[in-house]
Design a protein around this motif. Sequence first.
Motif, PDB file in Angstrom:
ATOM      1  N   PHE A   6       8.868   3.176  -1.707  1.00  0.00           N
ATOM      2  CA  PHE A   6       9.661   4.390  -1.877  1.00  0.00           C
ATOM      3  C   PHE A   6       8.993   5.481  -1.070  1.00  0.00           C
ATOM      4  CE2 PHE A   6      10.618   8.454  -3.800  1.00  0.00           C
ATOM      5  CZ  PHE A   6      11.979   8.383  -4.006  1.00  0.00           C
ATOM      6  N   LEU A   7       9.724   6.112  -0.169  1.00  0.00           N
ATOM      7  CA  LEU A   7       9.169   7.209   0.615  1.00  0.00           C
ATOM      8  C   LEU A   7       9.306   8.498  -0.180  1.00  0.00           C
ATOM      9  CD1 LEU A   7      10.620   6.274   4.112  1.00  0.00           C
ATOM     10  CD2 LEU A   7       8.325   5.837   3.217  1.00  0.00           C
ATOM     11  N   PRO A   8       8.241   9.292  -0.253  1.00  0.00           N
ATOM     12  CA  PRO A   8       8.310  10.533  -1.027  1.00  0.00           C
ATOM     13  C   PRO A   8       9.488  11.407  -0.608  1.00  0.00           C
ATOM     14  CG  PRO A   8       6.055  10.080  -0.402  1.00  0.00           C
ATOM     15  CD  PRO A   8       6.924   9.086   0.338  1.00  0.00           C
ATOM     16  N   ALA A   9      10.063  12.103  -1.588  1.00  0.00           N
ATOM     17  CA  ALA A   9      11.199  12.988  -1.357  1.00  0.00           C
ATOM     18  C   ALA A   9      10.845  14.384  -1.856  1.00  0.00           C
ATOM     19  CB  ALA A   9      12.429  12.466  -2.096  1.00  0.00           C
ATOM     20  N   VAL A  10      11.225  15.391  -1.097  1.00  0.00           N
ATOM     21  CA  VAL A  10      11.001  16.778  -1.496  1.00  0.00           C
ATOM     22  C   VAL A  10      12.219  17.230  -2.291  1.00  0.00           C
ATOM     23  CG1 VAL A  10      10.590  19.121  -0.695  1.00  0.00           C
ATOM     24  CG2 VAL A  10       9.549  17.193   0.507  1.00  0.00           C
ATOM     25  N   LEU A  11      11.962  17.780  -3.470  1.00  0.00           N
ATOM     26  CA  LEU A  11      12.999  18.203  -4.397  1.00  0.00           C
ATOM     27  C   LEU A  11      12.949  19.719  -4.570  1.00  0.00           C
ATOM     28  CD1 LEU A  11      12.338  15.476  -7.141  1.00  0.00           C
ATOM     29  CD2 LEU A  11      13.825  15.307  -5.135  1.00  0.00           C
ATOM     30  N   HIS A  67       6.014  -3.464 -10.788  1.00  0.00           N
ATOM     31  CA  HIS A  67       6.539  -3.044  -9.477  1.00  0.00           C
ATOM     32  C   HIS A  67       6.235  -4.100  -8.415  1.00  0.00           C
ATOM     33  CE1 HIS A  67       7.683  -0.641  -6.086  1.00  0.00           C
ATOM     34  NE2 HIS A  67       6.458  -0.714  -5.596  1.00  0.00           N
ATOM     35  N   GLU A  68       4.999  -4.569  -8.394  1.00  0.00           N
ATOM     36  CA  GLU A  68       4.624  -5.594  -7.407  1.00  0.00           C
ATOM     37  C   GLU A  68       5.454  -6.866  -7.566  1.00  0.00           C
ATOM     38  OE1 GLU A  68       2.653  -5.410  -4.690  1.00  0.00           O
ATOM     39  OE2 GLU A  68       2.573  -3.281  -5.184  1.00  0.00           O
ATOM     40  N   ALA A  69       5.865  -7.154  -8.788  1.00  0.00           N
ATOM     41  CA  ALA A  69       6.702  -8.332  -9.054  1.00  0.00           C
ATOM     42  C   ALA A  69       8.176  -8.067  -8.758  1.00  0.00           C
ATOM     43  CB  ALA A  69       6.530  -8.760 -10.514  1.00  0.00           C
ATOM     44  N   GLY A  70       8.516  -6.826  -8.356  1.00  0.00           N
ATOM     45  CA  GLY A  70       9.899  -6.496  -8.028  1.00  0.00           C
ATOM     46  C   GLY A  70      10.767  -6.187  -9.232  1.00  0.00           C
ATOM     47  N   ARG A  71      10.136  -5.935 -10.394  1.00  0.00           N
ATOM     48  CA  ARG A  71      10.913  -5.683 -11.618  1.00  0.00           C
ATOM     49  C   ARG A  71      11.114  -4.205 -11.920  1.00  0.00           C
ATOM     50  NH1 ARG A  71       7.101  -9.457 -13.483  1.00  0.00           N
ATOM     51  NH2 ARG A  71       6.186  -7.810 -14.771  1.00  0.00           N
ATOM     52  N   SER A  72      10.443  -3.322 -11.184  1.00  0.00           N
ATOM     53  CA  SER A  72      10.582  -1.894 -11.480  1.00  0.00           C
ATOM     54  C   SER A  72      10.181  -1.054 -10.272  1.00  0.00           C
ATOM     55  CB  SER A  72       9.719  -1.503 -12.679  1.00  0.00           C
ATOM     56  OG  SER A  72       8.354  -1.515 -12.319  1.00  0.00           O
ATOM     57  N   VAL A  73      10.575   0.220 -10.345  1.00  0.00           N
ATOM     58  CA  VAL A  73      10.154   1.226  -9.377  1.00  0.00           C
ATOM     59  C   VAL A  73       9.698   2.438 -10.183  1.00  0.00           C
ATOM     60  CG1 VAL A  73      10.812   2.679  -7.425  1.00  0.00           C
ATOM     61  CG2 VAL A  73      11.832   0.402  -7.669  1.00  0.00           C
ATOM     62  N   PRO A  74       8.377   2.562 -10.418  1.00  0.00           N
ATOM     63  CA  PRO A  74       7.860   3.704 -11.175  1.00  0.00           C
ATOM     64  C   PRO A  74       7.559   4.879 -10.248  1.00  0.00           C
ATOM     65  CG  PRO A  74       6.115   2.097 -10.830  1.00  0.00           C
ATOM     66  CD  PRO A  74       7.363   1.555 -10.159  1.00  0.00           C
ATOM     67  N   LEU A  75       8.182   6.023 -10.546  1.00  0.00           N
ATOM     68  CA  LEU A  75       8.048   7.200  -9.686  1.00  0.00           C
ATOM     69  C   LEU A  75       7.505   8.382 -10.489  1.00  0.00           C
ATOM     70  CD1 LEU A  75      11.495   6.863  -7.896  1.00  0.00           C
ATOM     71  CD2 LEU A  75       9.254   6.145  -7.019  1.00  0.00           C
ATOM     72  N   ILE A  76       6.873   9.284  -9.774  1.00  0.00           N
ATOM     73  CA  ILE A  76       6.236  10.470 -10.342  1.00  0.00           C
ATOM     74  C   ILE A  76       6.837  11.715  -9.707  1.00  0.00           C
ATOM     75  CG2 ILE A  76       4.042  11.781 -10.318  1.00  0.00           C
ATOM     76  CD1 ILE A  76       3.966   9.443 -12.237  1.00  0.00           C
ATOM     77  N   LEU A  77       7.057  12.744 -10.515  1.00  0.00           N
ATOM     78  CA  LEU A  77       7.386  14.067 -10.003  1.00  0.00           C
ATOM     79  C   LEU A  77       6.090  14.867 -10.012  1.00  0.00           C
ATOM     80  CD1 LEU A  77      10.126  13.201 -11.816  1.00  0.00           C
ATOM     81  CD2 LEU A  77      10.840  15.297 -10.723  1.00  0.00           C
ATOM     82  N   ALA A 122      17.854  10.662  -5.546  1.00  0.00           N
ATOM     83  CA  ALA A 122      16.927   9.951  -4.655  1.00  0.00           C
ATOM     84  C   ALA A 122      16.633   8.545  -5.175  1.00  0.00           C
ATOM     85  CB  ALA A 122      15.631  10.751  -4.509  1.00  0.00           C
ATOM     86  N   ALA A 123      16.461   8.395  -6.477  1.00  0.00           N
ATOM     87  CA  ALA A 123      16.190   7.072  -7.056  1.00  0.00           C
ATOM     88  C   ALA A 123      17.389   6.146  -6.875  1.00  0.00           C
ATOM     89  CB  ALA A 123      15.835   7.208  -8.539  1.00  0.00           C
ATOM     90  N   CYS A 124      18.596   6.677  -7.052  1.00  0.00           N
ATOM     91  CA  CYS A 124      19.798   5.847  -6.861  1.00  0.00           C
ATOM     92  C   CYS A 124      19.981   5.452  -5.399  1.00  0.00           C
ATOM     93  CB  CYS A 124      21.027   6.564  -7.393  1.00  0.00           C
ATOM     94  SG  CYS A 124      21.105   6.618  -9.196  1.00  0.00           S
ATOM     95  N   ALA A 125      19.676   6.356  -4.487  1.00  0.00           N
ATOM     96  CA  ALA A 125      19.750   6.014  -3.065  1.00  0.00           C
ATOM     97  C   ALA A 125      18.766   4.892  -2.736  1.00  0.00           C
ATOM     98  CB  ALA A 125      19.472   7.247  -2.209  1.00  0.00           C
ATOM     99  N   HIS A 126      17.579   4.958  -3.307  1.00  0.00           N
ATOM    100  CA  HIS A 126      16.587   3.889  -3.107  1.00  0.00           C
ATOM    101  C   HIS A 126      17.090   2.573  -3.696  1.00  0.00           C
ATOM    102  CE1 HIS A 126      12.679   2.038  -2.585  1.00  0.00           C
ATOM    103  NE2 HIS A 126      12.633   1.738  -3.877  1.00  0.00           N
ATOM    104  N   ALA A 127      17.674   2.640  -4.886  1.00  0.00           N
ATOM    105  CA  ALA A 127      18.204   1.434  -5.529  1.00  0.00           C
ATOM    106  C   ALA A 127      19.281   0.786  -4.661  1.00  0.00           C
ATOM    107  CB  ALA A 127      18.767   1.770  -6.910  1.00  0.00           C
ATOM    108  N   ARG A 128      20.128   1.598  -4.069  1.00  0.00           N
ATOM    109  CA  ARG A 128      21.206   1.094  -3.213  1.00  0.00           C
ATOM    110  C   ARG A 128      20.687   0.625  -1.852  1.00  0.00           C
ATOM    111  NH1 ARG A 128      24.072   5.773  -2.332  1.00  0.00           N
ATOM    112  NH2 ARG A 128      22.687   6.048  -0.561  1.00  0.00           N
ATOM    113  N   ASP A 129      19.985   1.506  -1.165  1.00  0.00           N
ATOM    114  CA  ASP A 129      19.644   1.262   0.235  1.00  0.00           C
ATOM    115  C   ASP A 129      18.451   0.338   0.433  1.00  0.00           C
ATOM    116  OD1 ASP A 129      21.704   3.048   0.734  1.00  0.00           O
ATOM    117  OD2 ASP A 129      20.353   4.747   1.066  1.00  0.00           O
ATOM    118  N   ASP A 130      17.459   0.422  -0.435  1.00  0.00           N
ATOM    119  CA  ASP A 130      16.239  -0.351  -0.255  1.00  0.00           C
ATOM    120  C   ASP A 130      16.148  -1.567  -1.168  1.00  0.00           C
ATOM    121  OD1 ASP A 130      15.326   1.514   1.692  1.00  0.00           O
ATOM    122  OD2 ASP A 130      14.717   2.852   0.074  1.00  0.00           O
ATOM    123  N   LEU A 131      16.661  -1.439  -2.381  1.00  0.00           N
ATOM    124  CA  LEU A 131      16.619  -2.569  -3.310  1.00  0.00           C
ATOM    125  C   LEU A 131      17.876  -3.421  -3.238  1.00  0.00           C
ATOM    126  CD1 LEU A 131      15.174  -0.818  -6.496  1.00  0.00           C
ATOM    127  CD2 LEU A 131      13.928  -2.093  -4.733  1.00  0.00           C
TER     128      LEU A 131
END
Length: 185
Positions: A6-11, A67-77, A122-131
């Motif tokens: 996941f590439l960092p996103a500015v909010l 995350h490494e197993a591909g079961r999640s994407v944990p993100l921090i604000l 941003a998380a939904c875009a990652h889910a669509r475009d990258d996952l």
Amino acid sequence: MPATTFLPAVLPAGVTLRPLRHDDGPALAAAYTRNRAHLEPWEPVRPPAFYDAERQADLVATELGAHEAGRSVPLILERAGAIVGRVNLSDVVRGAFCNAHLGYWVDGALAGRGVMTAAVEAACAHARDDLGLHRVQAATLLHNAASQTVLARTGFDRIGTAPSYLRIAGRWQDHALFQRILHDD
């Protein structure tokens, strides 16, 4: 499927959405402690150890393994070096479902400033475009109008109500269920 980056996103409000890191345990403990009263009505009852840096470090390791197993994407604000929230895509399922659960929270001082709307987008875009996921689902307490507003603004549709869905704030509570379809095909 292996984890994706996941590439960092500015909010808004000077907040950055970035991947969870191995060293985030102490900062997460501080964020949860600072937001304890703000989050308690919306989360499971937490034992005192949950707010300790050591416990958060253990949870970070577990989440990064998923995350490494591909079961999640944990993100921090993050804002000015402090953690001010979380966004998680969890329970990623492939095959015919291609789905993930969305969970999130934002620091009480930043609520209502568009931060979470931008983070969920941003998380939904990652889910669509990258996952390559087809669908993201979320659930909120029936009286959590703020969270439901975030979901509506980011293209989620309410699809039903789940009685006694999760044990939140010490009791089984009904939840509104939402989904966002990410692909039309």
